[in-house]
Design an enzyme around this catalytic site. Structure first.
Site, PDB file in Angstrom:
ATOM      1  N   ASP A  18       0.818  -1.217   0.000  1.00  0.00           N
ATOM      2  CA  ASP A  18       0.000   0.000   0.000  1.00  0.00           C
ATOM      3  C   ASP A  18       0.852   1.268   0.000  1.00  0.00           C
ATOM      4  O   ASP A  18       1.941   1.283   0.572  1.00  0.00           O
ATOM      5  CB  ASP A  18      -0.918  -0.021   1.238  1.00  0.00           C
ATOM      6  CG  ASP A  18      -2.038   0.985   1.123  1.00  0.00           C
ATOM      7  OD1 ASP A  18      -2.313   1.453  -0.004  1.00  0.00           O
ATOM      8  OD2 ASP A  18      -2.650   1.306   2.149  1.00  0.00           O
ATOM      9  N   ASN A  66     -10.365  -2.999  -6.763  1.00  0.00           N
ATOM     10  CA  ASN A  66      -9.492  -2.060  -7.491  1.00  0.00           C
ATOM     11  C   ASN A  66      -9.996  -1.709  -8.904  1.00  0.00           C
ATOM     12  O   ASN A  66      -9.510  -0.758  -9.519  1.00  0.00           O
ATOM     13  CB  ASN A  66      -8.054  -2.591  -7.579  1.00  0.00           C
ATOM     14  CG  ASN A  66      -7.285  -2.481  -6.275  1.00  0.00           C
ATOM     15  OD1 ASN A  66      -6.378  -3.259  -5.999  1.00  0.00           O
ATOM     16  ND2 ASN A  66      -7.637  -1.503  -5.446  1.00  0.00           N
TER      17      ASN A  66
HETATM   18  C1  FPP Z   1      -1.922   0.008  -3.425  1.00  0.00           C
HETATM   19  O1  FPP Z   1      -1.426   1.329  -3.359  1.00  0.00           O
HETATM   20  C2  FPP Z   1      -1.346  -0.695  -4.565  1.00  0.00           C
HETATM   21  C3  FPP Z   1      -2.049  -1.273  -5.580  1.00  0.00           C
HETATM   22  C4  FPP Z   1      -3.517  -1.259  -5.636  1.00  0.00           C
HETATM   23  C5  FPP Z   1      -1.385  -1.911  -6.733  1.00  0.00           C
HETATM   24  C6  FPP Z   1      -0.184  -2.739  -6.404  1.00  0.00           C
HETATM   25  C7  FPP Z   1       0.484  -3.081  -7.673  1.00  0.00           C
HETATM   26  C8  FPP Z   1       1.822  -3.119  -7.868  1.00  0.00           C
HETATM   27  C9  FPP Z   1       2.823  -2.900  -6.824  1.00  0.00           C
HETATM   28  C10 FPP Z   1       2.365  -3.356  -9.240  1.00  0.00           C
HETATM   29  C11 FPP Z   1       2.172  -4.676  -9.850  1.00  0.00           C
HETATM   30  C12 FPP Z   1       2.373  -5.817  -8.929  1.00  0.00           C
HETATM   31  C13 FPP Z   1       3.235  -6.840  -9.134  1.00  0.00           C
HETATM   32  C14 FPP Z   1       3.164  -8.029  -8.227  1.00  0.00           C
HETATM   33  C15 FPP Z   1       4.233  -6.866 -10.198  1.00  0.00           C
HETATM   34  P1  FPP Z   1      -2.422   2.551  -3.624  1.00  0.00           P
HETATM   35  O2  FPP Z   1      -2.406   2.878  -5.069  1.00  0.00           O
HETATM   36  O3  FPP Z   1      -3.767   2.209  -3.065  1.00  0.00           O
HETATM   37  O4  FPP Z   1      -1.743   3.682  -2.798  1.00  0.00           O
HETATM   38  P2  FPP Z   1      -2.466   4.908  -2.105  1.00  0.00           P
HETATM   39  O5  FPP Z   1      -3.248   4.348  -0.940  1.00  0.00           O
HETATM   40  O6  FPP Z   1      -1.330   5.786  -1.678  1.00  0.00           O
HETATM   41  O7  FPP Z   1      -3.358   5.550  -3.131  1.00  0.00           O
END
Ligand code: FPP
Length: 237
Positions: A18, A66
């Site tokens: 996150d 998501n």
């Molecule tokens: C949460 O942070 C993250 C995600 C919903 C996406 C995670 C995806 C990756 C790290 C890339 C692809 C994964 C792999 C395994 C190669 P957020 O966007 O909710 O952060 P925020 O809360 O600051 O908005």
């Protein structure tokens, strides 16, 4: 590392990756830049956990919720997933077993094909298990398992009274795996967000005030140390 190495052996660690969006926004970058950096951290954590002798890791990459994000962000995450799934072929050499957790139905044919090849190609590996949760939701997973058992009851091959916890666990995407010992959530949020609801019944939760793209091996060492100081009683005394 030396200390972590002894204490991390045999663990199953869950990672809620996150804070990617906030990391990017604080730098005046598009949110997708945070996911790109987050994916690099994912790759480094896989390598480090392997070095530490961790038994299994589960990364929450894309939740059933998501899809509500802007299409451009969803597309960017899917592109990254494809890129890293392709790279995952290298993991084969390292004897890692790769399992995708989640409902694959709405994913593109290209991703589904990659996933099938990787899961099939690594299924007999005996090294670390790498679970990547994609279109994953804990509630969806339990519903999916209940549906599978209900189907057997309807076919007349299963008596409802035979259903126990072990049987239900055997229908989850994590069938046959040990439950996570601890679940780590960086970014300061203190929520499970539909991650491994069934499997986390006795997991320790470790929350850290660092955004996932800034997460380093030192943070993981600190999390393992914190976990080692927790007293796990599994309902006993
Ligand atoms: C949460 O942070 C993250 C995600 C919903 C996406 C995670 C995806 C990756 C790290 C890339 C692809 C994964 C792999 C395994 C190669 P957020 O966007 O909710 O952060 P925020 O809360 O600051 O908005």
């Amino acid at each position: 590392m030396a200390e972590s190495k002894e204490s991390a052996k045999g663990l199953h660690i869950g990672f809620i990756m996150d804070g990617n969006g906030r990391w990017a926004q604080r730098r005046g970058l598009p949110r997708t830049a945070g996911h790109t950096k987050g994916a690099q951290v994912f790759q480094d954590m896989v390598k480090y956990c392997k070095q530490l002798g961790v038994e299994a890791v589960t990364f929450y990459a894309f939740s059933t919720e998501n899809w509500k994000r802007p299409k451009s962000e969803v597309d960017a995450i899917m592109r990254l997933l494809k890129e890293y799934l392709r790279r995952a072929f290298d993991y084969k050499k390292e004897d890692n077993r790769i399992i995708i957790l989640g409902d694959k139905t709405p994913l593109s044919d290209e991703i589904k094909k990659l996933m099938a090849e990787i899961e099939e190609g690594t299924k007999d590996n005996k090294g670390m298990t790498i679970n990547v949760a994609i279109n994953y939701g804990g509630r969806e997973e339990i519903t999916h398992a209940a549906r599978a058992l209900a189907r057997r009851v309807a076919e007349g091959t299963l008596d409802p009274d035979q259903i126990d916890e072990e049987m239900l666990a055997g229908e989850l995407y994590t069938a046959g795996q040990k439950d996570p010992d601890f679940i780590l959530r960086p970014s300061g949020e203190k929520r499970l967000s539909n991650f491994m609801l069934w499997q986390s019944a006795y997991a320790e939760f470790i929350y850290m005030d660092v955004l996932w793209p800034d997460f380093t091996r030192k943070h993981l060492d600190a999390a393992i140390e914190e976990y080692c100081h927790r007293s796990r009683r599994f309902g006993g005394i």
